[in-house]
Write a protein that holds these residues in place. Structure first.
Motif, PDB file in Angstrom:
ATOM      1  N   ASP A   1       1.043  -1.286   0.178  1.00 19.30           N
ATOM      2  CA  ASP A   1       0.190  -0.042  -0.223  1.00 19.30           C
ATOM      3  C   ASP A   1       0.743   1.223  -0.030  1.00 19.30           C
ATOM      4  OD1 ASP A   1      -2.440  -1.316  -0.036  1.00 19.30           O
ATOM      5  OD2 ASP A   1      -2.550  -1.479   2.323  1.00 19.30           O
ATOM      6  N   ARG A   2       2.072   0.959  -0.046  1.00 18.30           N
ATOM      7  CA  ARG A   2       3.025   2.409   0.044  1.00 18.30           C
ATOM      8  C   ARG A   2       3.050   3.140  -1.141  1.00 18.30           C
ATOM      9  NH1 ARG A   2       8.378  -0.360   1.128  1.00 18.30           N
ATOM     10  NH2 ARG A   2       7.261  -2.068   0.029  1.00 18.30           N
ATOM     11  N   ALA A   3       2.398   2.435  -2.466  1.00 26.96           N
ATOM     12  CA  ALA A   3       2.590   3.390  -3.798  1.00 26.96           C
ATOM     13  C   ALA A   3       1.772   2.592  -4.604  1.00 26.96           C
ATOM     14  CB  ALA A   3       4.139   3.380  -4.333  1.00 26.96           C
ATOM     15  N   ASP A   4       1.050   3.444  -5.561  1.00 27.67           N
ATOM     16  CA  ASP A   4       0.362   2.734  -6.418  1.00 27.67           C
ATOM     17  C   ASP A   4       1.188   2.451  -7.885  1.00 27.67           C
ATOM     18  OD1 ASP A   4      -2.106   3.405  -5.314  1.00 27.67           O
ATOM     19  OD2 ASP A   4      -2.291   5.463  -6.554  1.00 27.67           O
ATOM     20  N   VAL A   5       1.152   1.357  -8.467  1.00 24.28           N
ATOM     21  CA  VAL A   5       1.726   0.802  -9.510  1.00 24.28           C
ATOM     22  C   VAL A   5       0.902   1.054 -10.758  1.00 24.28           C
ATOM     23  CG1 VAL A   5       2.729  -1.217 -10.622  1.00 24.28           C
ATOM     24  CG2 VAL A   5       2.913  -1.051  -8.124  1.00 24.28           C
ATOM     25  N   LEU A   6       1.620   1.517 -11.624  1.00 24.73           N
ATOM     26  CA  LEU A   6       0.879   1.742 -13.002  1.00 24.73           C
ATOM     27  C   LEU A   6       1.571   1.150 -14.106  1.00 24.73           C
ATOM     28  CD1 LEU A   6       0.910   5.776 -13.063  1.00 24.73           C
ATOM     29  CD2 LEU A   6      -0.731   4.301 -11.973  1.00 24.73           C
ATOM     30  N   PHE A   7       0.985   0.498 -15.155  1.00 28.22           N
ATOM     31  CA  PHE A   7       1.569  -0.645 -15.961  1.00 28.22           C
ATOM     32  C   PHE A   7       1.635   0.179 -17.346  1.00 28.22           C
ATOM     33  CE2 PHE A   7       1.354  -4.252 -18.599  1.00 28.22           C
ATOM     34  CZ  PHE A   7       2.512  -5.001 -18.081  1.00 28.22           C
ATOM     35  N   ASP A   8       2.828  -0.010 -18.082  1.00 24.22           N
ATOM     36  CA  ASP A   8       3.023   0.617 -19.286  1.00 24.22           C
ATOM     37  C   ASP A   8       3.955  -0.411 -20.046  1.00 24.22           C
ATOM     38  OD1 ASP A   8       3.371   2.128 -21.406  1.00 24.22           O
ATOM     39  OD2 ASP A   8       5.164   3.278 -20.482  1.00 24.22           O
ATOM     40  N   SER A   9       3.219  -1.602 -20.600  1.00 27.02           N
ATOM     41  CA  SER A   9       4.188  -2.259 -21.410  1.00 27.02           C
ATOM     42  C   SER A   9       3.136  -3.001 -22.495  1.00 27.02           C
ATOM     43  CB  SER A   9       4.511  -3.386 -20.624  1.00 27.02           C
ATOM     44  OG  SER A   9       5.566  -3.000 -19.861  1.00 27.02           O
ATOM     45  N   GLY A  10       3.063  -2.273 -23.490  1.00 27.77           N
ATOM     46  CA  GLY A  10       2.339  -2.795 -24.630  1.00 27.77           C
ATOM     47  C   GLY A  10       0.764  -2.809 -24.532  1.00 27.77           C
TER      48      GLY A  10
ATOM     49  N   THR B   1      -5.149  -2.966 -26.351  1.00 25.81           N
ATOM     50  CA  THR B   1      -6.591  -3.440 -26.310  1.00 25.81           C
ATOM     51  C   THR B   1      -6.971  -3.275 -24.911  1.00 25.81           C
ATOM     52  OG1 THR B   1      -6.076  -5.573 -25.687  1.00 25.81           O
ATOM     53  CG2 THR B   1      -6.081  -5.093 -28.158  1.00 25.81           C
ATOM     54  N   GLY B   2      -8.266  -3.256 -24.932  1.00 27.35           N
ATOM     55  CA  GLY B   2      -9.048  -3.280 -23.665  1.00 27.35           C
ATOM     56  C   GLY B   2      -8.930  -4.586 -22.850  1.00 27.35           C
ATOM     57  N   SER B   3      -8.662  -5.635 -23.388  1.00 33.21           N
ATOM     58  CA  SER B   3      -7.974  -7.092 -22.884  1.00 33.21           C
ATOM     59  C   SER B   3      -6.687  -6.793 -22.002  1.00 33.21           C
ATOM     60  CB  SER B   3      -8.167  -8.160 -23.893  1.00 33.21           C
ATOM     61  OG  SER B   3      -9.459  -8.270 -24.205  1.00 33.21           O
ATOM     62  N   ASP B   4      -5.923  -6.065 -22.925  1.00 31.45           N
ATOM     63  CA  ASP B   4      -4.297  -5.651 -22.187  1.00 31.45           C
ATOM     64  C   ASP B   4      -4.851  -4.871 -20.870  1.00 31.45           C
ATOM     65  OD1 ASP B   4      -3.277  -6.888 -24.302  1.00 31.45           O
ATOM     66  OD2 ASP B   4      -2.832  -4.987 -25.295  1.00 31.45           O
ATOM     67  N   MET B   5      -5.590  -4.040 -20.903  1.00 31.74           N
ATOM     68  CA  MET B   5      -5.810  -3.105 -19.603  1.00 31.74           C
ATOM     69  C   MET B   5      -6.658  -4.210 -18.552  1.00 31.74           C
ATOM     70  SD  MET B   5      -7.761   0.250 -21.561  1.00 31.74           S
ATOM     71  CE  MET B   5      -8.373   0.827 -19.846  1.00 31.74           C
ATOM     72  N   LEU B   6      -7.399  -4.845 -18.873  1.00 33.97           N
ATOM     73  CA  LEU B   6      -7.992  -5.802 -18.098  1.00 33.97           C
ATOM     74  C   LEU B   6      -7.112  -6.510 -17.277  1.00 33.97           C
ATOM     75  CD1 LEU B   6     -11.420  -7.171 -17.971  1.00 33.97           C
ATOM     76  CD2 LEU B   6      -9.603  -8.848 -17.739  1.00 33.97           C
TER      77      LEU B   6
ATOM     78  N   LEU C   1      -4.077  -8.013 -12.318  1.00 32.37           N
ATOM     79  CA  LEU C   1      -2.751  -8.488 -11.897  1.00 32.37           C
ATOM     80  C   LEU C   1      -2.209  -7.378 -10.720  1.00 32.37           C
ATOM     81  CD1 LEU C   1      -1.095 -10.119 -14.790  1.00 32.37           C
ATOM     82  CD2 LEU C   1      -2.176 -11.195 -12.781  1.00 32.37           C
ATOM     83  N   GLY C   2      -3.003  -6.307 -10.564  1.00 30.00           N
ATOM     84  CA  GLY C   2      -2.597  -5.354  -9.497  1.00 30.00           C
ATOM     85  C   GLY C   2      -2.188  -4.170  -9.790  1.00 30.00           C
ATOM     86  N   ALA C   3      -2.431  -3.456 -11.050  1.00 33.64           N
ATOM     87  CA  ALA C   3      -1.862  -2.335 -11.445  1.00 33.64           C
ATOM     88  C   ALA C   3      -3.033  -1.581 -10.857  1.00 33.64           C
ATOM     89  CB  ALA C   3      -1.783  -2.169 -12.869  1.00 33.64           C
ATOM     90  N   LYS C   4      -2.731  -0.254 -10.648  1.00 28.91           N
ATOM     91  CA  LYS C   4      -4.169   0.717 -10.405  1.00 28.91           C
ATOM     92  C   LYS C   4      -4.376   1.357 -11.582  1.00 28.91           C
ATOM     93  CE  LYS C   4      -3.944   0.350  -5.992  1.00 28.91           C
ATOM     94  NZ  LYS C   4      -5.052  -0.084  -5.172  1.00 28.91           N
ATOM     95  N   ALA C   5      -3.608   1.582 -12.621  1.00 29.77           N
ATOM     96  CA  ALA C   5      -3.851   2.160 -13.944  1.00 29.77           C
ATOM     97  C   ALA C   5      -3.064   1.881 -14.810  1.00 29.77           C
ATOM     98  CB  ALA C   5      -3.948   3.656 -13.586  1.00 29.77           C
ATOM     99  N   VAL C   6      -3.378   1.922 -16.148  1.00 34.03           N
ATOM    100  CA  VAL C   6      -2.432   1.753 -17.350  1.00 34.03           C
ATOM    101  C   VAL C   6      -2.234   2.930 -18.003  1.00 34.03           C
ATOM    102  CG1 VAL C   6      -3.294  -0.550 -17.816  1.00 34.03           C
ATOM    103  CG2 VAL C   6      -4.200   1.121 -18.849  1.00 34.03           C
ATOM    104  N   LEU C   7      -0.952   2.783 -18.862  1.00 36.12           N
ATOM    105  CA  LEU C   7      -0.499   4.038 -19.518  1.00 36.12           C
ATOM    106  C   LEU C   7      -0.727   3.552 -20.941  1.00 36.12           C
ATOM    107  CD1 LEU C   7       2.589   5.038 -17.422  1.00 36.12           C
ATOM    108  CD2 LEU C   7       0.391   5.998 -17.406  1.00 36.12           C
TER     109      LEU C   7
END
Length: 116
Positions: free
Chosen positions: A43-52, A55-60, A65-71
């Motif tokens: 809970d010490r920080a939010d993790v954002l995911f930016d790896s390809g 699609t909406g399925s990539d976001m899902l 898997l735990g990301a708070k948001a995607v880039l």
């Protein structure tokens, strides 16, 4: 991409961490490391995911898997060059509609319902 890297950063500053392989196109391959990074940070920080994210399925997958948001890095830049501002709006609408469909197919009505 490695939990130890994230531990060092979060130990020094309360930051949002971005998990990225700098231009990867195979979200499934990179997403497998995401849970370990999220567990390390807690809970010490939010993790954002930016790896390809393409699609909406990539976001899902990233959110499950735990990301708070995607880039959404590269696609909007391509569309901006081709179709300008309205093209970017259209691309984002398509991405969000695809995400909505992926959530529906997984049985979730909102991102808050997503669980691993």
């Amino acid at each position: 991409m490695h939990p130890d890297d994230r531990r060092q950063v979060v130990g020094r500053w309360r930051v949002r961490g971005v998990v990225s392989n700098h231009g990867g196109r195979q979200v499934g391959r990179r997403a497998r490391r995401l849970p370990a990074v999220v567990a390390t940070v807690g809970d010490r920080a939010d993790v954002l995911f930016d790896s390809g994210i393409r699609t909406g399925s990539d976001m899902l997958i990233a959110l499950v898997l735990g990301a708070k948001a995607v880039l959404y890095g590269r696609p909007w830049a391509y569309v901006l060059g081709i179709a300008g501002r309205e093209g970017v709006r259209h691309a984002l609408r398509v991405l969000l509609a695809d995400f909505d469909a992926a959530m529906g197919l997984s049985g979730c009505a909102s991102p808050a319902e997503l669980a691993r």
